[in-house]
Design an enzyme around this catalytic site. Structure first.
Site, PDB file in Angstrom:
ATOM      1  N   THR A  38      -2.730   9.667  -3.664  1.00 44.94           N
ATOM      2  CA  THR A  38      -3.000  10.075  -5.055  1.00 44.94           C
ATOM      3  C   THR A  38      -4.435  10.514  -5.244  1.00 44.94           C
ATOM      4  OG1 THR A  38      -1.285   8.605  -5.857  1.00 44.94           O
ATOM      5  CG2 THR A  38      -2.987   9.201  -7.436  1.00 44.94           C
ATOM      6  N   TYR A  51       2.817  13.559 -11.359  1.00 50.93           N
ATOM      7  CA  TYR A  51       1.776  14.248 -10.560  1.00 50.93           C
ATOM      8  C   TYR A  51       2.291  14.388  -9.143  1.00 50.93           C
ATOM      9  CZ  TYR A  51       0.638   9.789  -8.361  1.00 50.93           C
ATOM     10  OH  TYR A  51       0.714   8.604  -7.651  1.00 50.93           O
ATOM     11  N   SER A  84       1.503   8.324   1.152  1.00 56.83           N
ATOM     12  CA  SER A  84       1.478   7.307   2.220  1.00 56.83           C
ATOM     13  C   SER A  84       2.813   6.614   2.457  1.00 56.83           C
ATOM     14  CB  SER A  84       0.386   6.275   1.953  1.00 56.83           C
ATOM     15  OG  SER A  84       0.784   5.335   0.993  1.00 56.83           O
ATOM     16  N   THR A 117      -1.930   4.572  -1.745  1.00 59.49           N
ATOM     17  CA  THR A 117      -1.994   3.111  -1.919  1.00 59.49           C
ATOM     18  C   THR A 117      -0.711   2.419  -1.469  1.00 59.49           C
ATOM     19  OG1 THR A 117      -1.198   3.336  -4.184  1.00 59.49           O
ATOM     20  CG2 THR A 117      -3.596   3.277  -3.857  1.00 59.49           C
ATOM     21  N   ASP A 118       0.404   3.160  -1.337  1.00 60.15           N
ATOM     22  CA  ASP A 118       1.685   2.497  -1.023  1.00 60.15           C
ATOM     23  C   ASP A 118       1.649   1.773   0.321  1.00 60.15           C
ATOM     24  OD1 ASP A 118       4.018   4.924  -2.529  1.00 60.15           O
ATOM     25  OD2 ASP A 118       2.532   3.537  -3.365  1.00 60.15           O
ATOM     26  N   LYS A 190      -0.772  -4.641  -2.039  1.00 60.30           N
ATOM     27  CA  LYS A 190      -0.562  -3.911  -3.298  1.00 60.30           C
ATOM     28  C   LYS A 190       0.403  -4.761  -4.119  1.00 60.30           C
ATOM     29  CE  LYS A 190       0.620   0.571  -5.318  1.00 60.30           C
ATOM     30  NZ  LYS A 190       1.026   1.985  -5.069  1.00 60.30           N
ATOM     31  N   GLU A 312      12.523 -26.031   8.415  1.00 57.15           N
ATOM     32  CA  GLU A 312      14.002 -26.125   8.300  1.00 57.15           C
ATOM     33  C   GLU A 312      14.691 -25.447   9.481  1.00 57.15           C
ATOM     34  OE1 GLU A 312      14.022 -24.974   3.732  1.00 57.15           O
ATOM     35  OE2 GLU A 312      15.994 -25.668   4.369  1.00 57.15           O
TER      36      GLU A 312
HETATM   37  N1  DGL Z   1       2.879   8.219  -3.098  1.00 56.35           N
HETATM   38  C1  DGL Z   1       1.885   7.180  -3.216  1.00 56.35           C
HETATM   39  C2  DGL Z   1       1.055   7.108  -1.928  1.00 56.35           C
HETATM   40  O1  DGL Z   1       0.644   8.159  -1.431  1.00 56.35           O
HETATM   41  C3  DGL Z   1       0.958   7.406  -4.342  1.00 56.35           C
HETATM   42  C4  DGL Z   1       0.266   6.137  -4.689  1.00 56.35           C
HETATM   43  C5  DGL Z   1      -1.217   6.245  -4.548  1.00 56.35           C
HETATM   44  O2  DGL Z   1      -1.770   6.854  -3.620  1.00 56.35           O
HETATM   45  O3  DGL Z   1      -1.856   5.563  -5.382  1.00 56.35           O
HETATM   46  O4  DGL Z   1       0.800   5.994  -1.451  1.00 56.35           O
END
Ligand code: DGL
Length: 355
Positions: A38, A51, A84, A117-118, A190, A312
């Site tokens: 992003t 977006y 990502s 971020t993913d 995350k 367990e």
């Molecule tokens: N599609 C997500 C990624 O590229 C967008 C999220 C982001 O980068 O914040 O991980």
């Protein structure tokens, strides 16, 4: 104008030129390796949530933050330009090889990786296990594209470069900088799908803060990173053993688990319920798979706390590994790297306790 006064002006100019060039020479060399996400994204409206990620090249991402040149000598490279969720082992291997090369050849004092971020936490942990130098490697990104109101990417990138350039960032392993916080690669997750404060480390908290580029650390990462260990990659490592993750749930169909175990994978991470618990039927399938040579790691779908040995489940009897406090997705990464080293089970288990 008399000669004396003229000489004074000339001396001042020479001094000024010298100090500017010395400052430039003294500034740390930070290499920005872009992968997309992003932070390289753009949307049609500043107030709309729609977006597209990974549309801007590294040059544009860097140019959007001209203040970077006040704190470091910046160079940029495009490793890939993807969202990502499309991150792959091949890009991880490319990143690890390039970072080790930059440090080996003295071409960078620190590295910043711009990333979606993913899967940022996964790339951070993979590099924490495979970068063979103690120089700073920092991952950052954004939850809003640059086109949005109060976009977070520019300050995240500025803060990430500030951390990479900070002298006390050495020997702290790979770190993630997001939303003015600094996290260790092992513990960061995350934890929110859309909020700019999406990242946290529930076990240990952030290891530091960075506020308008001012860096302060409050703790050392609790685990060593691999420049001290045997998990380094060969320079030409081309692929890694396939490891799958299965998420446990009430009423799980053990035949699905058995089918996945029989696909030729080399390792399986079972994200069990509670303390990493499989159902009785799934336990029988995992025990048989382990006996047939599949390396099984018991992890947990529970967000906090470790998976403990022989609670367990009689792990010793079945030859299972426990994930300790690693998430299922990070357990997969450690197991892929451990399996390429042909280590005995007790040695693999110790890696989960140590890294
Ligand atoms: N599609 C997500 C990624 O590229 C967008 C999220 C982001 O980068 O914040 O991980």
């Amino acid at each position: 104008m008399n000669k004396k006064f003229l000489n004074k002006i000339i001396i001042c100019h020479i001094f000024l030129l010298l100090s500017v060039s010395l400052a430039a020479v003294a500034m740390p060399k930070i290499s920005v390796l872009a992968t997309g996400g992003t932070i390289a994204g753009s949307g049609a409206s500043s107030t709309g949530s729609a977006y597209k990620a990974a549309v801007s090249p590294v040059e544009k991402v860097i140019a959007a933050v001209p203040e970077l040149s006040n704190i470091a000598k910046i160079s940029g490279e495009q490793i890939c330009n993807i969202s990502s969720q499309d991150m792959k082992v091949e890009y991880w291997l490319k990143l690890a090889a390039r970072i080790n090369q930059l440090f080996r050849l003295g071409l960078a004092d620190g590295v910043v990786i711009t990333h979606g971020t993913d899967t940022m936490e996964e790339t951070a942990y993979f590099l924490n296990l495979t970068v063979a130098y103690d120089k700073p490697v920092i991952l950052t990104g954004s939850m809003r594209p640059g086109s949005a109101l109060s976009a977070d990417g520019a300050m995240n990138l500025y803060n990430a470069v500030a951390v990479a350039a900070a002298p006390n960032s050495i020997n702290k392993g790979v770190m993630v900088v997001m939303n003015d916080r600094v996290y260790s690669a092992r513990g960061v997750k995350k934890c929110d799908t859309i909020n700019p404060a999406a990242f946290s480390d529930q076990e240990n908290g952030p290891i530091g803060r960075v506020n308008y580029g001012k860096v302060s650390f409050n703790a050392r990462p609790d685990k060593r990173h691999t420049y001290q260990s045997a998990l380094k990659l060969g320079i030409f490592t081309a692929s890694l053993p396939e490891v799958a993750i299965i998420y446990g749930y009430a009423g799980i169909n053990s035949e699905i688990v058995e089918a996945i175990c029989n696909t030729g994978i080399k390792g399986l991470v079972y994200a069990g319920v509670g303390n990493g618990n499989p159902s009785e039927e799934v336990l029988a399938v995992l025990a048989k798979a382990s006996e047939n040579g599949l390396t099984v790691v018991r992890a947990s779908r529970v967000p906090g706390g470790p998976v403990t040995l022989d609670a367990e489940v009689d792990d010793t009897k079945y030859g299972f590994i426990v994930s300790d406090s690693l998430t299922p997705q990070k357990s997969r990464i450690l197991l892929m790297l451990a399996l390429q080293k042909n280590l005995a089970k007790p040695a693999i288990q110790q890696l989960f306790f140590d890294y």
